[in-house]
Design a protein around this motif. Structure first.
Motif, short mmCIF file in Angstrom:
data_model
loop_
_atom_site.label_atom_id
_atom_site.label_comp_id
_atom_site.label_asym_id
_atom_site.label_seq_id
_atom_site.Cartn_x
_atom_site.Cartn_y
_atom_site.Cartn_z
N GLU A 1 0.84 -1.19 0.00
CA GLU A 1 0.00 0.00 0.00
C GLU A 1 0.88 1.25 0.00
O GLU A 1 1.87 1.32 0.72
CB GLU A 1 -0.92 0.01 1.22
CG GLU A 1 -1.94 1.14 1.16
CD GLU A 1 -2.93 1.08 2.31
OE1 GLU A 1 -4.04 1.59 2.15
OE2 GLU A 1 -2.59 0.51 3.36
N TYR B 1 -4.58 6.64 -2.28
CA TYR B 1 -3.82 5.49 -1.81
C TYR B 1 -4.16 4.30 -2.69
O TYR B 1 -5.28 4.17 -3.19
CB TYR B 1 -4.15 5.17 -0.34
CG TYR B 1 -3.76 6.28 0.60
CD1 TYR B 1 -2.52 6.29 1.22
CD2 TYR B 1 -4.63 7.34 0.86
CE1 TYR B 1 -2.15 7.32 2.07
CE2 TYR B 1 -4.28 8.38 1.70
CZ TYR B 1 -3.03 8.36 2.31
OH TYR B 1 -2.67 9.39 3.14
N TYR C 1 -2.40 0.11 -4.19
CA TYR C 1 -1.44 -0.98 -4.02
C TYR C 1 -0.54 -1.08 -5.25
O TYR C 1 -1.01 -1.08 -6.39
CB TYR C 1 -2.17 -2.31 -3.79
CG TYR C 1 -2.82 -2.38 -2.43
CD1 TYR C 1 -2.13 -2.88 -1.34
CD2 TYR C 1 -4.12 -1.90 -2.24
CE1 TYR C 1 -2.71 -2.93 -0.08
CE2 TYR C 1 -4.71 -1.94 -0.98
CZ TYR C 1 -4.00 -2.45 0.09
OH TYR C 1 -4.58 -2.48 1.34
N GLU D 1 -8.46 -4.23 7.64
CA GLU D 1 -8.83 -2.91 7.13
C GLU D 1 -9.89 -2.25 8.02
O GLU D 1 -9.85 -1.04 8.24
CB GLU D 1 -9.35 -3.02 5.69
CG GLU D 1 -8.29 -3.47 4.69
CD GLU D 1 -7.11 -2.53 4.62
OE1 GLU D 1 -7.30 -1.31 4.77
OE2 GLU D 1 -5.98 -3.02 4.42
N ARG E 1 -9.00 -6.64 1.11
CA ARG E 1 -8.70 -5.29 1.62
C ARG E 1 -9.69 -4.27 1.07
O ARG E 1 -10.12 -3.36 1.77
CB ARG E 1 -7.26 -4.91 1.27
CG ARG E 1 -6.23 -5.77 1.99
CD ARG E 1 -4.86 -5.14 2.01
NE ARG E 1 -3.89 -6.00 2.66
CZ ARG E 1 -3.77 -6.15 3.98
NH1 ARG E 1 -4.59 -5.49 4.79
NH2 ARG E 1 -2.86 -6.95 4.50
#
Length: 448
Positions: free
Chosen positions: A119, A129, A131, A217, A337
């Protein structure tokens, strides 16, 4: 004449649309490293970096200087992972905090073959944000602020930083390759949860790795379960669930159908996180079937009822995954996630009555079946695309495999760990013959 006081201008961190962030930065002549110009740039970089509480590193282009320099905060070396896998800073005395690290004309000389989706965010791409697939270990060679050439290895967070900052010097931003990119400004529910909802009393039912990612998460967003039930094999603690008087139950890949009396027990009933875009791919194996090409990757939050993945939808989003398709574990983590990140704000809206339910269209529903061991059997001359997707979909279990007859006429079970399609034909690349270690397909053929 009265002189006006001179105020030093704050060094600005440029944002993603700045042209300098898309240029390949120039190398710094070694003889100029100790010059006032370069030392001033280093000072401005540190100043900008330390104005951002969540910043860990900065590259020169981010302050408008197209030079191959980046700075990493020294306290990055004090970061540890907590029990939830999140980064925390160790409490150290001021004397023990490592000095900031300077990298001038950096060059990554080695990268590990093993990669991981990590991340990331960026001070120049506020507040996105996502990955990014990064090598878990790297070696970097660079000059320090005194013009001394150094080389060091790194793993984990530091290796990730080296790759992220080197990308900056090559005009690359993390969003160019990131998946599951989401906007999380400071007031976003996932980064600043309202006390009323973060104190929800809930029970989490989850018995898989997918479940663990969802819960991680949720917890990082400020939601902590009053009780976790992680085994579908054991009897449900019905009396304990009644006594707990939870506000809501959350189910994520639990592996057992809950009876109606349990589903309806909490005040706000029971929600489910499902790794498909319902009503497509109801049932126990949506991830495998998505990889096989029977659906689009995505997650759905729904209100649970007594039928299989049938209840009304509260939210769902497709999750772009690149490259696609990918191995089961990679897809499982990304969807898990994403599901946990989606559930946080949805949970807040659900308990405050600010969300509308959408009834599923049963005419559009499709169903998945339990994966059996024999599903992994491949025919090498079968359809290339089908074989390749099976290798990816069944990489966790049961594993794609072939029955290979060697030069002695003996049949050998060979598990295919990885494969490719070359010139339209399916070709294993990494395999594990029965009773032996992993090897390349070429090495196996030479001995058989």
């Amino acid at each position: 004449m009265v002189r006006q006081a001179h105020h030093k201008m704050k060094t600005e961190i440029l944002q993603k649309d700045a042209p300098v962030l898309r240029k390949t930065a120039k190398s710094v002549p070694v003889k100029e490293i100790g010059s006032k110009k370069i030392q001033n740039i280093l000072s401005r970089m540190k100043e900008a970096l330390y104005t951002e509480e969540d910043g860990v590193a900065i590259a020169a282009p981010q302050i408008g200087e197209s030079l191959r320099i980046f700075v990493v905060k020294g306290d990055v070396l004090t970061f540890i992972r907590n029990k939830n896998g999140k980064l925390e800073t160790q409490e150290l005395s001021e004397k023990k905090v490592p000095e900031d690290m300077i990298f001038i004309n950096p060059e990554i000389t080695k990268t590990s073959k093993k990669k991981k989706d990590m991340e990331e965010g960026c001070l120049s791409v506020r507040w996105l944000y996502g990955y990014v697939k990064r090598s878990e270990k790297v070696t970097i060679r660079s000059y320090d602020e005194n013009g001394k050439l150094k080389e060091r290895g790194a793993s984990g967070l530091l290796a990730q930083i080296f790759q992220h900052e080197t990308d900056h010097l090559n005009g690359i931003l993390f969003i160019d390759t990131a998946t599951n990119v989401r906007d999380m400004p400071p007031e976003h529910p996932q980064t600043k949860v309202k006390p009323a909802t973060s104190k929800l009393k809930f029970v989490f039912f989850g018995a898989s790795t997918f479940s663990r990612y969802v819960l991680e998460e949720l917890e990082s967003a400020g939601f902590s379960p009053a009780l976790k039930i992680t085994s579908a094999r054991e009897p449900l603690p019905v009396e304990k669930l009644r006594e707990l008087k939870a506000d809501v139950f959350i189910v994520a890949s639990f592996g057992k159908i809950l009876p109606k009396e349990i589903i309806d027990l909490p005040k706000y009933k029971t929600l489910n996180v499902h790794p498909s875009l319902l009503p497509k791919l109801r049932g126990a194996t949506p991830i495998q079937n998505t990889i096989l090409g029977l659906g689009e990757p995505g997650v759905t939050i729904m209100k649970l009822d007594e039928k299989i993945d049938h209840g009304p939808i509260l939210a769902q989003i497709p999750i772009p995954i690149s490259p696609w398709p990918d191995h089961y574990r990679t897809v499982e983590e990304k969807l898990g996630r994403a599901g946990g990140q989606l559930l946080g704000p949805i949970l807040s809206k659900w308990v405050t009555g600010k969300i509308e339910k959408k009834i599923q269209n049963d005419l559009e529903a499709s169903y998945t079946k339990e994966v059996k061991k024999e599903d992994g059997l491949l025919e090498l001359d079968g359809p290339a695309e089908v074989n390749w997707r099976k290798v990816l979909a069944y990489s966790n279990w049961p594993g794609a495999y072939i029955i290979f007859k060697n030069k002695f006429g003996k049949e050998v079970r060979v598990v295919i760990k990885d494969a490719e399609i070359r010139d339209g034909k399916f070709r294993p690349t990494r395999i594990v013959p029965a009773g032996k270690k992993e090897m390349s397909w070429e090495d196996f053929l030479r001995g058989n």
